[in-house]
Write an enzyme that holds these catalytic residues in place. Structure first.
Site, PDB file in Angstrom:
ATOM      1  N   ASP A  96       0.882  -1.160   0.000  1.00 60.68           N
ATOM      2  CA  ASP A  96       0.000   0.000   0.000  1.00 60.68           C
ATOM      3  C   ASP A  96       0.929   1.221   0.000  1.00 60.68           C
ATOM      4  OD1 ASP A  96      -2.315   1.566   0.318  1.00 60.68           O
ATOM      5  OD2 ASP A  96      -1.995   1.647   2.485  1.00 60.68           O
ATOM      6  N   ASP A 156      -7.098  -2.296   4.005  1.00 60.78           N
ATOM      7  CA  ASP A 156      -6.426  -3.382   3.269  1.00 60.78           C
ATOM      8  C   ASP A 156      -6.823  -4.764   3.776  1.00 60.78           C
ATOM      9  OD1 ASP A 156      -4.854  -1.454   1.887  1.00 60.78           O
ATOM     10  OD2 ASP A 156      -3.571  -1.283   3.633  1.00 60.78           O
ATOM     11  N   ASP A 201      -1.541  -0.979   6.015  1.00 64.00           N
ATOM     12  CA  ASP A 201      -1.656  -0.470   7.387  1.00 64.00           C
ATOM     13  C   ASP A 201      -2.877  -1.033   8.124  1.00 64.00           C
ATOM     14  OD1 ASP A 201      -3.555   0.869   6.031  1.00 64.00           O
ATOM     15  OD2 ASP A 201      -2.721   2.869   6.290  1.00 64.00           O
TER      16      ASP A 201
END
Length: 1174
Positions: A490, A814, A810
């Protein structure tokens, strides 16, 4: 129908069963007949000794069948149950869980009578079973079992009409259906756990071996070993009991809440809540001053709350939860999309604001909420279930271990068959001794320490990771980390820091220069930045999104707790926030309704491409301006507003979101810089150099993502971004728009050879519609503007291609991708433990361990003491003494310290994020390299364990069969020395640390490959040649004498030579097969192992050279003729060099390679094409 396919995340399929009457069970009636035949036929026809052997064999077989019913669920079903074809006749079912969700289980099937009509005569049976704290009900419509439904997907209108359970009958029905809101799991007793440990195949095998040793007259050692085994297993059971007690402490807070039942508000305990209850919820503080947790998952209908969700997501920023007021009544609730309306069980409310306009008033000033899920179905319950149930046995590749043992058993059976054949040819030989010899050969070739050694490999990594602040809830994934070939990241908060820097405003006119002096910026633009945010005060401290805090700081305004923004200096007007419409990832924008003086405005901010379609008048320079800054890696937000007509505050609050966010006037772009974390580029370069492909998956804009990707080595070639053309087609375009390539899904593979590709979320939708996902996604390096569901799709596509994936994010948006990846790493913002503390054993101040330890996992390395590798029966018994001394030492350490340093750490709820199998308490991507290093180390250690144990066992089969028949034996003292060295080697091998840097070379992912097979066969041939040559040479110097195979040991030249040779082989096996660089420490760096090897080599040189005659006499070694002594030392050196050269040659010829995923991609694409045509 006897089988139902469920196909969920927990249960794969269900088989119906009927319990047999105990007489007709296959572990009862066949054995009754066999015992009868033994009594009537065997006893009269053969002598009593042989009949005893037959009876012993029958009893052993019966016990084995009984044990197999405990070890194998399939075998238990075969023996004790019959297939159930009618669901109403079945009384149990066999559950096959989804992959990596643990072992199969047999559970009872229940039928609950329920009244279906107004007349009590209409009774229907609800058929269900409970599996791992989840209930599955049989659905007649779907003709399969489905998870017990909870009211989580209804329309918002449905929830707003809820008034709670209206009658006692409804309350009773709901409590029968869903049960109490508690985390109930029975606390196992010490006796039950001990029984479970003693039924383990490994433990039973050890006890069986002890029995064989007893038969071979080693009473003292056998009983001592048995006593120590029970002592050790009881310590393990105690440690597990402690872990399970720790987990039982997590419970639903017994706070009292106001619940609307039967038309009135009543006080109830949080454990009495039911789905569908209307409750009044707010901040609740216990007697000790600590905030109490939310008792269940609930949807806010009125009011708002600030919540700390750190226990579930690890996200330290408090989250704002708002009511469903602004949502369309016909919209359905989506658990993923509508998190801003849901309070999750286990989280803490820091602050709440009631809504006094809501029709249903709360008596205690709390927010009105409707309970969605209770007990183990809440988010906290789901994490508890993961910790309790999803951990498979901690063994690396258990199916491979099974095949490997089968491979060894073939040799064992051949060796035992040879002994049996030769023994039966000699009528004078004792049948009892012959049976014993054959049993010993087979048991010695199946290494009892194999499962333990494999567990140690995984556990050593678990402990090493826990010391570095990385916690793992699914240990079986560690070996996957060694096989990873694509790492996805990410961007925001992972590769870049969370701290945003406000740079200024741009786009107010056609000048594309940044304006950082706020006094030159229009007042309306500044007001939008000051008021359009989700910041909030908690305990007099401003908390929220770092970007919004950076904007407020940049324009020099302050925000007050009464939701008013005021300038710190100057003459600007205060801005009062009236209503907020929070940011939603699927909308990519947020808005507020504000009052400036007496005028109402709508202020909106969001992604430039989203706001673009909502402007009444689009400036001609709009697109060029925002693209200029996104190409430089800046985060750009479009600002817009519109004036609202005169209205009351309540009317302004009730404005529809679509109405607020339409027909807007552009007010400029806010530009933010997000600094890349200091170590992101270094870590990603190391991963790239270590033969990993890299990809970025972000919700950010494509140009920004590509710029950051180029800085952190994800992209290195010219970049092309897939965009929509005006004619509704698609084309590839470079970031500076100088290169344009027409889009065709068939050209993507060729294009990826020369360019790095980037696609956005809208393009992924197009690929799904045109069934081109498999043709494009595998070749893309940067995915931008993707929704959480699309992140999951990208992961599953990579997995379809046969790629082993790592996803690092994080842990908030996600979740899906982190769960889908083979190795999901959630980063929590915390300080990593210092390097000093990580070296300091288990006492480094990090909370003691994490997740239910595997039952056998912490068995200490010393069980590898098996010196059985080289020698006759006496070898093993004395080794056991050495082994148990080591275990006793560990046991004492266990009692002195809390927990055993070799046991798998226990994951606590605060340590693990519900998002992913790995949770790293670091604000950096560095843990990904730690996890991959440990994964590679585990794989390599596993491989070398298999090879060493394999070679030892093959040599043992030869020693215990062919040489044993020739009268070659080992003495007790010799066997003990052998055991000491083997114990030391196994102990030190498992302590090899991974190297600090990752190598470009990859470990072999599987045991069954040419490299391992050729290595084993080649080394075994050399060992065998050396052994046979040495013994033959010794026989030349021996006088002719007849040696009885069953006679007692007495020193002679052949025994002496065979002992020396077997020890040299053992030394060579460990030295040659130790896998150091490029994954683990080399032999010279692993000091204890090096000293053990040198000590052993020195010891064998001394005894072979006959330097100390007294030592050799004590070892019962006869003097060697000088010619034979020199030959032996020379041959030993040649054998070692030959094995070493062969091993190095094979490592060079068969290096570990990246999986050939492109071939699989082409096959999958071709299959897709065939489907389209058909």
């Amino acid at each position: 129908m006897s089988r139902f396919h469920v196909g969920g995340k927990v249960v794969e399929r269900v088989d119906l069963l009927r319990k047999k009457h105990w007489i007709w069970r296959l572990d009862v009636w066949p054995f009754t007949i066999l015992y009868g035949l033994w009594f009537t036929i065997v006893i009269p026809s053969i002598d009593i000794g042989d009949a005893g052997i037959v009876f012993g064999g029958l009893v052993a077989f019966h016990i084995l069948v009984w044990l197999f019913t405990a070890w194998s669920v399939d075998f238990k079903c075969f023996v004790q149950y019959s297939k159930g074809n009618d669901i109403h006749q079945a009384d149990a079912c066999k559950i096959t869980p989804a992959k990596f969700s643990g072992p199969k289980e047999v559970v009872p099937l229940y039928i609950r009578k329920q009244v279906t009509g107004s007349s009590s005569a209409e009774v229907e049976g609800e058929i269900f079973f409970d599996f791992r704290k989840q209930r599955f009900i049989f659905s007649n419509e779907k003709n399969t079992f489905c998870k017990l439904p909870y009211p989580t997907k209804e329309t918002f209108g449905y929830y707003l009409k809820c008034t709670g359970h209206g009658s006692e009958a409804k309350v009773l029905a709901a409590s029968e259906k869903w049960g109490r809101n508690v985390f109930e799991y029975p606390q196992p007793t010490f006796q039950k756990l001990m029984k479970e440990h003693c039924m383990e195949p490994f433990f039973v095998f050890q006890v069986f071996c002890v029995g064989l040793w007893c038969l071979d007259d080693f009473w003292y050692y056998s009983l001592f070993t048995l006593f120590m085994l029970f002592m050790f297993e009881s310590t393990m059971a105690k440690s597990r009991l402690k872990t399970l007690t720790e987990l039982r402490r997590v419970r639903v807070d017994s706070q009292t809440v106001m619940v609307h039942r039967c038309g009135k508000w009543v006080k109830l305990s949080g454990t009495e809540l039911l789905p569908g209850d209307i409750v009044s919820i707010g901040r609740s503080v216990g007697l000790n001053g600590e905030d109490k947790t939310v008792p269940a998952d609930m949807l806010i209908l009125a009011g708002s709350a600030i919540v700390n969700e750190a226990i579930l997501t690890g996200e330290s920023t408090p989250q704002w939860k708002v009511s469903t007021g602004g949502r369309g009544k016909d919209e359905n609730l989506s658990a993923r999309r509508d998190k801003t309306h849901v309070l999750f069980g286990g989280t803490k409310i820091l602050q709440h604001t009631p809504d006094k306009t809501f029709p249903l008033r709360t008596p205690d000033g709390g927010c009105v909420a409707v309970v969605l899920r209770t007990g183990f179905e809440t988010s906290q319950g789901k994490l508890m279930r993961t910790i309790l149930f999803s951990t498979e046995r901690v063994t690396a590749n258990s199916w491979e271990s099974g095949f490997f043992i089968l491979f060894l058993v073939v040799f064992a059976v051949i060796a035992a068959g040879y002994v049996l054949k030769k023994g039966l040819e000699d009528p004078t030989r004792s049948k009892y001794k012959l049976f014993l010899s054959c049993s010993l050969i087979i048991t010695s070739v199946i290494p009892p320490e194999l499962p333990m050694e494999l567990s140690i490999a995984v556990n050593t990594s678990l402990i090493a990771l826990a010391r570095r602040g990385i916690f793992c809830t699914e240990p079986f994934r560690i070996p996957f980390a060694g096989k990873v070939d694509i790492c996805c990241f990410d961007k925001t908060g992972t590769l870049t820091s969370d701290d945003m820097e406000f740079c200024g405003i741009v786009g107010l006119d056609d000048v594309t220069d940044l304006e950082s002096d706020m006094s030159k910026v229009p007042a309306r633009t500044v007001e939008i930045l000051a008021a359009c945010h989700a910041l909030v005060f908690v305990d007099n401290k401003l908390v929220g999104d770092p970007l919004e805090k950076a904007a407020l700081k940049g324009i020099d305004w302050s925000y007050k707790s009464d939701e008013k923004a005021v300038p710190k200096r100057g003459s600007g007007n205060a801005v009062q926030i009236v209503q907020r419409h929070h940011f939603a990832s699927y909308l990519k924008r947020m808005s507020v309704v504000v009052r400036v003086e007496e005028t109402f405005f709508a202020f909106v901010k969001g992604a430039p491409e989203t706001i673009q379609d909502r402007l009444t008048n689009l400036p001609p320079y709009y697109v060029d301006t925002y693209k200029k800054y996104t190409r430089q890696g800046s985060r750009v937000l479009a600002l817009a507003f519109k004036s609202l007509p005169d209205m009351t505050v309540s009317e302004a609050r009730n404005l529809d979101r679509d109405e607020v966010e339409n027909s807007l006037t552009f007010a400029g772009f806010a530009v933010f810089n997000c600094p890349i974390r200091a170590d992101s580029a270094i870590v990603l370069l190391e991963l790239k150099n270590a033969s990993h492909d890299l990809a970025m998956i972000t919700g950010d804009q494509a140009l920004t993502a590509c710029h950051v990707a180029s800085l952190v080595h994800i992209i290195s070639k010219p970049t092309l971004i897939l965009v929509k053309t005006r004619s509704e087609g698609y084309e590839w375009i470079s970031p500076d728009e100088t290169e344009v390539v027409p889009y065709s899904d068939k050209d993507v593979e060729a294009l990826s050879e020369t360019h790095d590709l980037c696609i956005g979320g809208d393009c992924i939708e197009m690929l799904q519609q045109s069934s081109a996902v498999l043709l494009v996604i595998p070749y893309v390096k940067v995915f931008a503007r993707v929704a959480p569901e699309q992140k999951e799709l990208i992961m599953t596509t990579f997995k379809t291609m046969g790629r082993i994936t790592l996803m690092c994010g994080d842990g908030t948006n996600d979740v899906g991708a982190l769960k889908q990846a083979h190795v999901g790493v959630a980063l929590l913002n915390a300080v990593p433990p210092s390097s000093e503390s990580s070296k300091d054993g288990g006492k480094d101040g990090i909370e003691k361990p994490v997740v239910k330890p595997s039952k056998k996992a912490n068995a200490t390395t010393e069980t590898g003491t098996s010196s059985r590798g080289k020698g006759a029966t006496g070898n093993r018994h004395l080794t056991a003494v050495e082994m148990q001394q080591q275990k006793l030492k560990k046991l004492m350490d266990e009692m002195n310290e809390e927990g055993d340093s070799r046991s798998a750490p226990v994951v606590k709820l605060g340590d693990a994020s519900m998002a992913s199998p790995f949770t790293a308490k670091h604000a950096s991507v560095a843990p990904t390299t730690d996890i991959i290093r440990q994964g590679r180390s585990t794989l390599v250690t596993t491989l070398q364990m298999f090879k060493i144990l394999g070679l030892n066992c093959l040599a043992t089969a030869y020693v215990l069969s062919v040489m044993y028949l020739d009268g070659v034996k080992l003495g007790d003292v010799q066997a003990t020395i052998s055991g000491v060295f083997t114990a030391a080697f196994f102990l030190f091998i498992s302590h090899a640390r991974p190297l600090p840097t990752l190598s470009a070379e990859r470990p072999h992912p599987n045991i069954f490959c040419f490299y391992v097979f050729l290595s084993l066969m080649g080394q075994f041939a050399m060992h065998l040649f050396f052994l046979i040559s040495s013994v033959k040479e010794a026989e030349k110097h021996m006088p002719e004498e007849c040696i009885e195979p069953d006679s007692d040991f007495h020193p002679n030249l052949v025994n002496t030579v065979s002992y020396m040779v077997s020890m040299m082989l053992q030394l060579a096996t460990f030295a040659v097969n130790y896998m150091g660089h490029p994954f683990n420490q080399s032999i010279s760096e692993n000091k204890p192992f090096m000293y053990a090897l040198l000590g052993a080599a020195g010891f064998f040189t001394v005894i072979t050279s006959d330097l100390f005659r007294d030592l050799n006499d004590w070892l019962k070694l006869v003097p060697l003729p000088p010619g034979l002594r020199n030959k032996l030392l020379l041959w030993a050196l040649l054998m070692y060099l030959s094995c070493y050269t062969w091993e190095r040659l094979l490592r060079w010829a068969f290096p570990g390679r990246i999986p050939e995923w492109r071939k699989r991609q082409r096959v999958a694409a071709a299959n897709l094409e065939k489907k389209k045509r058909s």
